[in-house]
Design a protein around this motif. Structure first.
Motif, PDB file in Angstrom:
ATOM      1  N   UNK A  49      69.767 -52.433 154.171  1.00  0.00           N
ATOM      2  CA  UNK A  49      68.893 -53.238 153.310  1.00  0.00           C
ATOM      3  C   UNK A  49      67.714 -53.720 154.144  1.00  0.00           C
ATOM      4  N   UNK A  50      66.499 -53.471 153.644  1.00  0.00           N
ATOM      5  CA  UNK A  50      65.282 -53.941 154.297  1.00  0.00           C
ATOM      6  C   UNK A  50      64.572 -54.911 153.365  1.00  0.00           C
ATOM      7  N   UNK A  51      64.224 -56.060 153.878  1.00  0.00           N
ATOM      8  CA  UNK A  51      63.340 -56.989 153.176  1.00  0.00           C
ATOM      9  C   UNK A  51      62.029 -56.959 153.929  1.00  0.00           C
ATOM     10  N   UNK A  52      60.975 -56.530 153.245  1.00  0.00           N
ATOM     11  CA  UNK A  52      59.681 -56.376 153.899  1.00  0.00           C
ATOM     12  C   UNK A  52      58.673 -57.231 153.143  1.00  0.00           C
ATOM     13  N   UNK A  53      58.381 -58.386 153.691  1.00  0.00           N
ATOM     14  CA  UNK A  53      57.424 -59.288 153.058  1.00  0.00           C
ATOM     15  C   UNK A  53      56.645 -60.090 154.075  1.00  0.00           C
ATOM     16  N   UNK A  54      56.558 -59.572 155.279  1.00  0.00           N
ATOM     17  CA  UNK A  54      55.985 -60.349 156.374  1.00  0.00           C
ATOM     18  C   UNK A  54      54.474 -60.522 156.279  1.00  0.00           C
ATOM     19  N   UNK A  55      53.805 -59.841 155.347  1.00  0.00           N
ATOM     20  CA  UNK A  55      52.362 -60.051 155.199  1.00  0.00           C
ATOM     21  C   UNK A  55      52.069 -61.466 154.729  1.00  0.00           C
ATOM     22  N   UNK A  56      53.037 -62.126 154.111  1.00  0.00           N
ATOM     23  CA  UNK A  56      52.818 -63.491 153.632  1.00  0.00           C
ATOM     24  C   UNK A  56      53.617 -64.523 154.391  1.00  0.00           C
ATOM     25  N   UNK A  57      53.945 -64.237 155.635  1.00  0.00           N
ATOM     26  CA  UNK A  57      54.857 -65.108 156.366  1.00  0.00           C
ATOM     27  C   UNK A  57      54.361 -66.536 156.493  1.00  0.00           C
ATOM     28  N   UNK A  58      53.045 -66.768 156.413  1.00  0.00           N
ATOM     29  CA  UNK A  58      52.519 -68.127 156.531  1.00  0.00           C
ATOM     30  C   UNK A  58      52.460 -68.857 155.188  1.00  0.00           C
ATOM     31  N   UNK A  59      52.841 -68.210 154.103  1.00  0.00           N
ATOM     32  CA  UNK A  59      52.674 -68.791 152.774  1.00  0.00           C
ATOM     33  C   UNK A  59      53.762 -69.776 152.378  1.00  0.00           C
ATOM     34  N   UNK A  60      54.887 -69.735 152.996  1.00  0.00           N
ATOM     35  CA  UNK A  60      55.944 -70.677 152.628  1.00  0.00           C
ATOM     36  C   UNK A  60      56.861 -70.936 153.806  1.00  0.00           C
ATOM     37  N   UNK A  61      57.758 -71.875 153.594  1.00  0.00           N
ATOM     38  CA  UNK A  61      58.763 -72.174 154.620  1.00  0.00           C
ATOM     39  C   UNK A  61      60.164 -72.068 154.029  1.00  0.00           C
ATOM     40  N   UNK A  62      60.332 -71.125 153.099  1.00  0.00           N
ATOM     41  CA  UNK A  62      61.627 -70.920 152.447  1.00  0.00           C
ATOM     42  C   UNK A  62      62.693 -70.566 153.475  1.00  0.00           C
ATOM     43  N   UNK A  63      63.890 -70.945 153.182  1.00  0.00           N
ATOM     44  CA  UNK A  63      65.023 -70.584 154.030  1.00  0.00           C
ATOM     45  C   UNK A  63      65.454 -69.166 153.677  1.00  0.00           C
ATOM     46  N   UNK A  64      65.563 -68.330 154.686  1.00  0.00           N
ATOM     47  CA  UNK A  64      65.925 -66.938 154.466  1.00  0.00           C
ATOM     48  C   UNK A  64      67.411 -66.748 154.684  1.00  0.00           C
ATOM     49  N   UNK A  65      67.839 -65.513 154.609  1.00  0.00           N
ATOM     50  CA  UNK A  65      69.253 -65.212 154.793  1.00  0.00           C
ATOM     51  C   UNK A  65      69.741 -65.809 156.104  1.00  0.00           C
ATOM     52  N   UNK A  66      70.886 -66.446 156.070  1.00  0.00           N
ATOM     53  CA  UNK A  66      71.421 -67.001 157.312  1.00  0.00           C
ATOM     54  C   UNK A  66      71.781 -65.885 158.290  1.00  0.00           C
ATOM     55  N   UNK A  67      71.806 -66.221 159.550  1.00  0.00           N
ATOM     56  CA  UNK A  67      72.258 -65.233 160.536  1.00  0.00           C
ATOM     57  C   UNK A  67      73.701 -64.885 160.236  1.00  0.00           C
ATOM     58  N   UNK A  68      73.984 -63.628 160.232  1.00  0.00           N
ATOM     59  CA  UNK A  68      75.345 -63.170 159.998  1.00  0.00           C
ATOM     60  C   UNK A  68      75.536 -61.861 160.731  1.00  0.00           C
ATOM     61  N   UNK A  69      76.747 -61.381 160.745  1.00  0.00           N
ATOM     62  CA  UNK A  69      77.047 -60.162 161.494  1.00  0.00           C
ATOM     63  C   UNK A  69      76.313 -58.942 160.957  1.00  0.00           C
TER      64      UNK A  69
END
Length: 83
Positions: A49-69
């Motif tokens: 699974x790839x989440x590719x949305x880094x072009x807007x990385x400065x637009x919010x401070x949402x919490x992303x998927x927690x670190x997991x294995x």
């Protein structure tokens, strides 16, 4: 969303999907070959699974998927885009 994952993951698994490309979170994340929240390898039908949305990385401070294995790489600080 867990409900969406429970609905779609069995379909992806059944039809031997290799990779799921997703977006809207303003970050980049990549998983191992995962099924049911566990790294099982591609030979066992795991899906990257790839989440590719880094072009807007400065637009919010949402919490992303927690670190997991199953999260192999995560980047929430660099600008970028997928092609």
């Amino acid at each position: 969303d867990d409900n969406l994952l429970q609905l779609l993951e069995p379909i992806f698994y059944k039809y031997n999907v290799d990779m799921v490309l997703a977006g809207h979170f303003h970050s980049y994340q990549r998983t191992c070959e995962v099924y049911n929240y566990s790294c099982i390898g591609r030979e066992n039908g795991g899906i990257v699974h790839l989440t590719i949305g880094s072009a807007g990385f400065e637009l919010d401070d949402a919490q992303y998927m927690p670190n997991s294995e199953y999260i192999l790489f995560k980047n929430e600080v660099d600008f970028g885009y997928g092609m």
